[in-house]
Scaffold this active site. Structure first.
Site, PDB file in Angstrom:
ATOM      1  N   GLU A   1      54.370  25.701  16.077  1.00  0.00           N
ATOM      2  CA  GLU A   1      54.996  24.383  16.043  1.00  0.00           C
ATOM      3  C   GLU A   1      55.096  23.776  17.437  1.00  0.00           C
ATOM      4  OE1 GLU A   1      58.761  25.093  14.218  1.00  0.00           O
ATOM      5  OE2 GLU A   1      59.441  26.426  15.794  1.00  0.00           O
TER       6      GLU A   1
ATOM      7  N   HIS B   1      58.861  32.851  14.082  1.00  0.00           N
ATOM      8  CA  HIS B   1      57.967  32.659  12.945  1.00  0.00           C
ATOM      9  C   HIS B   1      56.766  33.596  13.065  1.00  0.00           C
ATOM     10  CE1 HIS B   1      60.374  29.113  12.356  1.00  0.00           C
ATOM     11  NE2 HIS B   1      59.926  28.566  13.460  1.00  0.00           N
TER      12      HIS B   1
ATOM     13  N   ARG C   1      65.415  34.766  10.935  1.00  0.00           N
ATOM     14  CA  ARG C   1      66.605  34.664  11.783  1.00  0.00           C
ATOM     15  C   ARG C   1      66.953  36.041  12.334  1.00  0.00           C
ATOM     16  NH1 ARG C   1      69.030  32.408   7.042  1.00  0.00           N
ATOM     17  NH2 ARG C   1      68.599  30.180   6.892  1.00  0.00           N
TER      18      ARG C   1
END
Length: 321
Positions: A118, A101, A196
């Protein structure tokens, strides 16, 4: 509008790697055969949590904020602001893609969006389950880019064995993937930006491979030392709290509360409180009123609600900003 503990609905999603545990063990209802994620505390246009019960029954959280006052989020929160957190359950029956990310600066420039840092709390994991957790020691950003171009990304990633009760903090720019057989509670910045870089050559229901974002992934992926991760994870200090402190970053403060009895908590004016029940059953008591909470439930406690009790034998992931 009264401030009281708000039980929330969720948005269920599916993916190639989805499992059935959220339906079978956590009571998540969906027409989907398998559920990959449930977005439990979500204030987004297409994934908006609604309130179950009480004066605000049926309202979206956004509608509640407007009615109750935006300071029920934080003192500085105002109309049009992005809600800061996204809280999820994730059930990985198979590996997720190897992904990364962006940080706030890159996301703001390229997407006019926020980045995504996260944290994963391992609710459950089958024996032998693994995560991709960053680059191997000694692998540089340049080494990673070269390996991707040569089709040998596996040579650069670090695999770690996981077990229930562990926490993994993933700063923006850190390569990662959830492995097969892992159930996770995820606390993150409210962003859905994912690049990805490798997806095991899988194809979806449409017979096509999922899109990769290799160039952007190479742009943002960087190595992290354990010391760097810890410094970001506890940027605001290792403070004392009820329960076990899991993170105190600039984006979120998270703790685990595992109890068999009664604990007094406080929703201060500085931040709302998110309660995600990962095990057990109990009751939240506020102003003399009890609100049942059981495994899989998510509650939003408005900022400034004051003291409340959590009673029962249960484990909660408690998040604030």
């Amino acid at each position: 509008m009264k401030k009281y503990p708000l039980k929330l609905t969720y948005t269920a999603k599916t993916a190639l790697w989805a499992g059935k545990r959220l339906k079978e063990e956590y009571g998540k209802q969906s027409e989907l055969e398998k559920i990959s994620e449930t977005w439990e505390l979500s204030v987004r246009d297409d994934e908006m949590a609604r309130i179950i019960g009480g004066e605000a029954d049926g309202m979206t959280l956004a509608e509640y904020f407007a009615s109750c006052g935006y300071d029920c989020v934080t003192p500085s929160f105002k109309v049009g602001d992005r809600f800061p957190l996204l809280v999820k359950f994730i059930d990985a029956e198979d590996y997720l893609s190897v992904q990364v990310h962006p940080d706030d600066a890159y996301a703001g420039t390229v997407h006019n969006d926020s980045g995504k840092t996260e944290m994963w709390y391992i609710v459950d994991a089958k024996q032998g389950s693994k995560l991709v957790y960053g680059l191997r020691e000694g692998v540089s950003s340049e080494d990673f880019a070269k390996a991707v171009s040569e089709g040998r990304i596996g040579d650069t990633v670090q695999y770690v064995d996981v077990k229930p009760g562990e926490t993994y903090f993933i700063p923006a720019g850190m390569l990662h993937a959830i492995g097969a057989g892992i159930l996770i509670a995820e606390i993150q910045q409210n962003s859905d930006l994912t690049y990805r870089v490798y997806d095991f050559d899988r194809v979806g229901a449409d017979g096509k491979k999922r899109e990769l974002h290799v160039s952007k992934a190479i742009d943002v992926t960087r190595p992290y030392s354990e010391e760097e991760i810890s410094a970001i994870r506890y940027e605001r200090g290792k403070v004392e709290c009820e329960g076990e402190l899991l993170a105190n970053s600039k984006y979120f403060k998270v703790r685990r509360l595992a109890q068999n009895g009664t604990t007094k908590l406080t929703s201060a004016p500085e931040s709302f409180v998110s309660l995600l029940c990962v095990e057990g059953v109990g009751e939240i008591v506020a102003d003399g009123i009890g609100y049942k909470i059981t495994k899989g439930d998510s509650y939003f406690i408005p900022a400034g609600m004051g003291e409340f009790l959590v009673d029962g034998k249960l484990t909660l992931i408690v998040s604030e900003v």
